[in-house]
Design an enzyme around this catalytic site. Structure first.
Site, PDB file in Angstrom:
ATOM      1  N   ASP A 106       7.941  -4.025   3.132  1.00  0.00           N
ATOM      2  CA  ASP A 106       6.536  -4.421   3.017  1.00  0.00           C
ATOM      3  C   ASP A 106       6.201  -5.793   3.580  1.00  0.00           C
ATOM      4  O   ASP A 106       5.085  -6.280   3.400  1.00  0.00           O
ATOM      5  CB  ASP A 106       6.094  -4.362   1.548  1.00  0.00           C
ATOM      6  N   GLU A 107       7.138  -6.436   4.283  1.00  0.00           N
ATOM      7  CA  GLU A 107       6.786  -7.726   4.883  1.00  0.00           C
ATOM      8  C   GLU A 107       7.630  -7.987   6.118  1.00  0.00           C
ATOM      9  O   GLU A 107       8.740  -7.478   6.259  1.00  0.00           O
ATOM     10  CB  GLU A 107       6.936  -8.867   3.876  1.00  0.00           C
TER      11      GLU A 107
END
Length: 362
Positions: A106-107
């Site tokens: 997610d990043e």
């Protein structure tokens, strides 16, 4: 502070796992949600923003989360689905630059100094990426934009959720000096408390300490703290991050009190590592056994061999030797195995910062 011309974006999805669950099941939208097991040994993997209002956080025991938020809804994690959405997001990043360094599903960091679309502004690129992520997946993302990875990471938390913040070269030093020390990425609660005792509450306080003082009280990290508060962080965006370890662990609903039961569980864990190793095409020379007891005290034992291993039987044999090294205490609640000293580490290289012309707007 000298700027080497880099423009770095840190993109962080908003409550990613929980948001995917709310996206796929509209009945969960607007409700406090935790991804993870609801059992007495369960742990929260992610929490929706509705749950976070009650103090529910990732890595929190599920029983604690349920106590904080009686209406909390638990759903099981679906990592195949999260990986699917993550790949869609990764594909969007690659439309702008090949210099993408994923940190997790997610990043990621993006170096857009020289981007594929010749956009003059990293701020505009971040807006465009967030717009496309929403149009493609229905999910929101936040972003930080600045001159290096450290400051971009700090900035991405500033206007969450569904926002972004740009810190231009001229703004870097004033921003860091005014920043609360607990908001510096990499300074956790323990270090922050230690800094408070030394009168360090903001970046300005940190900047006032000499390199010698920081080295004396914070060891090797002292030089890092000395540099980052001055806007110096030369780590480059590495598109091919080298995996340094691979492992698996299991928390048990009932404590284990015999070596026989331990080996049964370790057999299953070693099988999982074999599958993950094959998928990632890695092997390691060091096997580490992790044991967590019912009082939450953790013990690790490691052994390094002269050849690479990634097969279940080889891993399990080393694990068995590690179990037999010394008598373990009763009431084991978690077991884990990991491989390190991997064959991928042969590929590691030190990289120099990229030097470019200062020709675009920020």
């Amino acid at each position: 502070m000298e700027w080497d011309g880099r423009k770095i974006i840190h993109v962080d999805m908003d409550a990613f796992y929980a948001s995917v669950e709310q996206l796929d099941n509209p009945e969960l939208k607007g409700k406090p949600l935790a991804v993870g097991g609801s059992s007495k040994r369960g742990v929260v993997a992610a929490a929706s923003y509705e749950a976070r209002k009650y103090g529910v956080r990732s890595a929190m025991p599920s029983v604690t989360a349920a106590r904080l938020c009686p209406d909390l809804i638990f759903v099981k994690a679906r990592f195949d689905r999260y990986r699917e959405v993550s790949q869609q997001i990764r594909d969007i990043f690659l439309d702008y630059t090949d210099l993408v360094e994923p940190l997790s599903l997610d990043e990621a960091y993006l170096d857009v100094t020289q981007n594929k679309l010749d956009y003059p502004s990293a701020t505009i690129i971040a807006y465009d990426i967030r717009r496309r992520i929403y149009e493609t997946t229905g999910l929101t993302a936040s972003a930080g934009i600045s001159i290096n990875k450290f400051i971009a990471k700090v900035a991405s938390d500033y206007n969450k959720p569904n926002g972004q913040k740009t810190i231009t070269p001229d703004e870097v030093l004033p921003f860091l000096e005014a920043l609360e020390i607990r908001k510096f990425h990499g300074i956790g609660k323990v270090t922050a408390q230690k800094m408070y005792q030394h009168g360090i509450f903001t970046g300005a306080d940190l900047k006032g300490k000499s390199l010698e003082f920081l080295a004396e009280h914070y060891g090797k990290s002292g030089a890092h703290y000395y540099n980052i508060v001055r806007g110096i962080h030369k780590s480059t965006v590495k598109p091919d991050r080298i995996r340094k370890s691979l492992g698996a662990e299991r928390t048990f609903s009932d404590n284990i009190s015999s070596e026989v039961f331990m080996m049964e569980r370790l057999d299953q864990i070693a099988e999982e590592i074999e599958k993950r190793s094959a998928k990632s095409d890695v092997a390691g020379k060091t096997v580490t056994l992790k044991i967590k007891y019912s009082d939450f005290k953790t013990q690790t034992r490691s052994r390094t061999v002269d050849h690479y291993v990634n097969k279940k039987d080889d891993i399990l044999k080393i694990a068995q030797d590690l179990v037999g090294q010394e008598k373990f205490r009763e009431s084991v609640r978690l077991l884990g195995l990991s491989l390190s000293n991997l064959n991928t580490e042969d590929k590691l290289q030190d990289e120099e910062p990229v030097e470019v012309q200062l020709e675009f707007e920020f």
